[in-house]
Scaffold this motif. Sequence first.
Motif, mmCIF file in Angstrom:
data_model
loop_
_atom_site.group_PDB
_atom_site.id
_atom_site.type_symbol
_atom_site.label_atom_id
_atom_site.label_comp_id
_atom_site.label_asym_id
_atom_site.label_seq_id
_atom_site.Cartn_x
_atom_site.Cartn_y
_atom_site.Cartn_z
ATOM 1 N N GLN A 299 4.253 12.446 3.637
ATOM 2 C CA GLN A 299 2.792 12.350 3.676
ATOM 3 C C GLN A 299 2.336 10.961 4.099
ATOM 4 O O GLN A 299 1.394 10.811 4.868
ATOM 5 C CB GLN A 299 2.209 12.689 2.296
ATOM 6 N N VAL A 300 3.029 9.948 3.574
ATOM 7 C CA VAL A 300 2.690 8.573 3.940
ATOM 8 C C VAL A 300 2.964 8.355 5.431
ATOM 9 O O VAL A 300 2.150 7.781 6.166
ATOM 10 C CB VAL A 300 3.503 7.558 3.109
ATOM 11 N N ALA B 51 8.525 3.360 3.973
ATOM 12 C CA ALA B 51 8.379 4.556 3.145
ATOM 13 C C ALA B 51 9.713 5.020 2.583
ATOM 14 O O ALA B 51 9.760 5.793 1.640
ATOM 15 C CB ALA B 51 7.722 5.666 3.959
ATOM 16 N N GLU C 68 0.840 -1.198 0.000
ATOM 17 C CA GLU C 68 0.000 0.000 0.000
ATOM 18 C C GLU C 68 0.880 1.254 0.000
ATOM 19 O O GLU C 68 0.616 2.225 -0.723
ATOM 20 C CB GLU C 68 -0.910 0.006 1.243
ATOM 21 N N ASP D 153 12.746 2.401 -2.182
ATOM 22 C CA ASP D 153 12.356 2.863 -3.507
ATOM 23 C C ASP D 153 10.949 2.335 -3.738
ATOM 24 O O ASP D 153 10.640 1.202 -3.355
ATOM 25 C CB ASP D 153 13.313 2.298 -4.569
ATOM 26 N N PRO D 154 10.081 3.122 -4.359
ATOM 27 C CA PRO D 154 8.684 2.678 -4.508
ATOM 28 C C PRO D 154 8.566 1.274 -5.092
ATOM 29 O O PRO D 154 7.708 0.501 -4.676
ATOM 30 C CB PRO D 154 8.093 3.716 -5.455
ATOM 31 N N ILE E 266 2.159 1.743 -3.441
ATOM 32 C CA ILE E 266 1.152 2.317 -4.344
ATOM 33 C C ILE E 266 1.069 3.819 -4.137
ATOM 34 O O ILE E 266 1.096 4.609 -5.075
ATOM 35 C CB ILE E 266 -0.244 1.681 -4.084
ATOM 36 N N ARG E 267 1.006 4.202 -2.842
ATOM 37 C CA ARG E 267 0.868 5.632 -2.539
ATOM 38 C C ARG E 267 2.080 6.419 -3.053
ATOM 39 O O ARG E 267 1.935 7.511 -3.601
ATOM 40 C CB ARG E 267 0.685 5.842 -1.040
ATOM 41 N N LEU E 268 3.269 5.828 -2.863
ATOM 42 C CA LEU E 268 4.471 6.510 -3.343
ATOM 43 C C LEU E 268 4.445 6.618 -4.864
ATOM 44 O O LEU E 268 4.790 7.651 -5.431
ATOM 45 C CB LEU E 268 5.720 5.762 -2.898
ATOM 46 N N ALA E 269 4.018 5.527 -5.546
ATOM 47 C CA ALA E 269 4.029 5.499 -7.011
ATOM 48 C C ALA E 269 3.121 6.566 -7.601
ATOM 49 O O ALA E 269 3.438 7.169 -8.622
ATOM 50 C CB ALA E 269 3.619 4.121 -7.507
ATOM 51 N N ILE E 270 1.988 6.818 -6.951
ATOM 52 C CA ILE E 270 1.070 7.794 -7.541
ATOM 53 C C ILE E 270 1.355 9.201 -7.043
ATOM 54 O O ILE E 270 0.558 10.107 -7.244
ATOM 55 C CB ILE E 270 -0.400 7.431 -7.269
ATOM 56 N N GLY E 271 2.510 9.388 -6.401
ATOM 57 C CA GLY E 271 2.947 10.761 -6.162
ATOM 58 C C GLY E 271 2.920 11.240 -4.729
ATOM 59 O O GLY E 271 3.085 12.420 -4.476
ATOM 60 N N ALA E 272 2.701 10.315 -3.749
ATOM 61 C CA ALA E 272 2.750 10.745 -2.351
ATOM 62 C C ALA E 272 4.195 10.973 -1.936
ATOM 63 O O ALA E 272 5.086 10.256 -2.384
ATOM 64 C CB ALA E 272 2.121 9.691 -1.450
ATOM 65 N N GLN E 273 4.408 11.988 -1.085
ATOM 66 C CA GLN E 273 5.733 12.173 -0.501
ATOM 67 C C GLN E 273 5.885 11.187 0.647
ATOM 68 O O GLN E 273 4.914 10.843 1.311
ATOM 69 C CB GLN E 273 5.882 13.592 0.050
ATOM 70 N N GLU E 274 7.129 10.799 0.884
ATOM 71 C CA GLU E 274 7.440 9.948 2.029
ATOM 72 C C GLU E 274 6.822 10.539 3.304
ATOM 73 O O GLU E 274 6.206 9.838 4.108
ATOM 74 C CB GLU E 274 8.959 9.899 2.148
#
Lengths: 401, 242
Positions: A321-322, A390, A308, A393-394, A311-319
Amino acid sequence: MFFETLKLAVQAIRRNALRSFLTLLGIVIGVSAVIAMVTIGNGTTVKVQEEMAKLGTNVLFVRPGQWGPGRSSATAKQFNDRDVVEMREQLRGIRAVAPLAQMSATVVYGNESRSTGAIGTDASYIVAQDWELARGRNFLDGETRSGQAVCILGKTVQEQLFGGEESLGKRIRLSNVSCEVIGTLEPKGESGFGTDRDDVVLIPLRTYQRRIAGNTDINRITVSALDGADTSKVQADIERLLRERRGISGGEEDDFGVADMKQIADAQAVTTGILTMLLSAVAGVSLLVGGIGIMNIMLVSVTERTREIGIRLAIGAQESQVLMQFLVEAVTLSLLGGAIGVALGLGLAGAVSVGMQIPFVFDLGIVLIAFVFSALIGVVFGYFPARRAAQLDPIDALRRE
Amino acid sequence: MSDEETFDASAPNVIDLRGVSKTYGRGEAEVRALDRIDLTIRRGEFTAVMGPSGSGKSTAMNIIGCLDQPTAGSYRFNGVEVGRLDRKQRALLRRHYIGFVFQGFNLLARTSAVENVELPLIYRGLRQSERRPLALKALERVGLAGRAGHTPSELSGGQQQRVAIARAIVTDPAVLLADEPTGNLDTRTSEEIMDLLVDLNTSKGITVLMVTHEPEMAGYARRVVEFLDGRIASDSAVLEAA
């Protein structure tokens, strides 16, 4: 943005209902167990002290051997008639000096019998203990001196042997002495130590010594001071007199103890303090076990959720933010669990204090400790594994199954 | 690079790889997944990347998507040297310019289709009131208008992949990267997904780069690049030019 993060966190908590529930359960059990146990322990201590304090500070209890838990009075040199006589003659500001010798004995009337406390004393006993006769009369001086076979019954013994029947003038057998009931006592209830003070039969000291104990020992002397008298002075006087009479030289310790109920209670509080510590230790273990539970669930869930995170990192979340989402998630769960735990723990302690009739002692310190400890575990073990995930690497996070 | 700052959109090549290598492990156990490849993708192209498993095509795709980093070589995205960007900047690049579609869909479980599609918009800082219409529009675009409230487990494989595509295009990315998007789907569903990708490429001008090992799927692409043992074995664009 914080509101969005909170929403993400709440969403994640609701999506993983079972995992969230188990984490919550760990926190709730740990927190509530600690709070309930410590609160109940404290209540018990206060209850014992209150009971003791009720007995008053103007009554002094003198016994062979010093007062205190683990100290024995049986092996020390006992008192004798002369000690009592001297105390009566020399002490000032006293209402009564009551000698007392006691052992457990069987009391029989008709078909009824029970084991009770046989107390050899004289008329001053009831005065010193501030006790009242329900019916009949106290011992007469003549009866005490000549050792007559008469007795006064405590409420419990009287009810057990006679029920509703008249007891005055009847003859009962105490140990092997047949004696006439001349009076009955008002009920006094339980002592602070949980013993029934009405489960007694009083007989004249001389009678007790000759026909039951077979010696002239006196096990206790109860001294009650006059109202307004300085009990600490009376206490010092008793100590001086007894040291002299028992031949204790300057540097030696007393081989007897003089204390009022407050002092005995304080000595006893050490024991209940140990009880509280023991309860706290048990509670501490449950907090620890709860903590390990939280830790496990958090670790497992982060492993599960590494994908999960990927996925969040791949679609553009910052470390960051996660991480913030996981942190808010852990904090929310911990606070919720902590709050439920505090409420449950206090509720449990409240119910027990009503049931056991002990005071409810709220201890803010332990509430805070339990709360902070479990919250810390939740946060630490929710946050750090998530941080590790987090920081991958994604693609590495995505590959985890 | 801030959220607002844009790349040089005038650069003709969206993707430009020069001598890119990727190795795993060290010493004896070293595996060279990519061996000094050069690859240029122009704006608006639809490219299929083919090759047997282990040929390095997925590795190249992950590097292009900034999910993974090369061991050596230069990668410029819209003229910007990606190797000079830090983690945060690479996250922003993914957020603003790249959409992903995976073989395994990679949707969040127990989360409704529309919430899955909204996810990239949350990280863009859009409010719920702004996100919802965009997400619903993206779902409509992939033909799932009526399934917004369904969770992945309530959807078929093809439908799940459509949700994933909606999630990828909801941010209007410059590039759509699809790693074996039809790998887990039957032929008919695969064809539907491919039609959708072609349509997105032609109507919205999205540059599409797709990894596949199925020649039928590669047939939808205008350009085919073949990988073998970590190198590019053939490139239809180069052949045409020659």
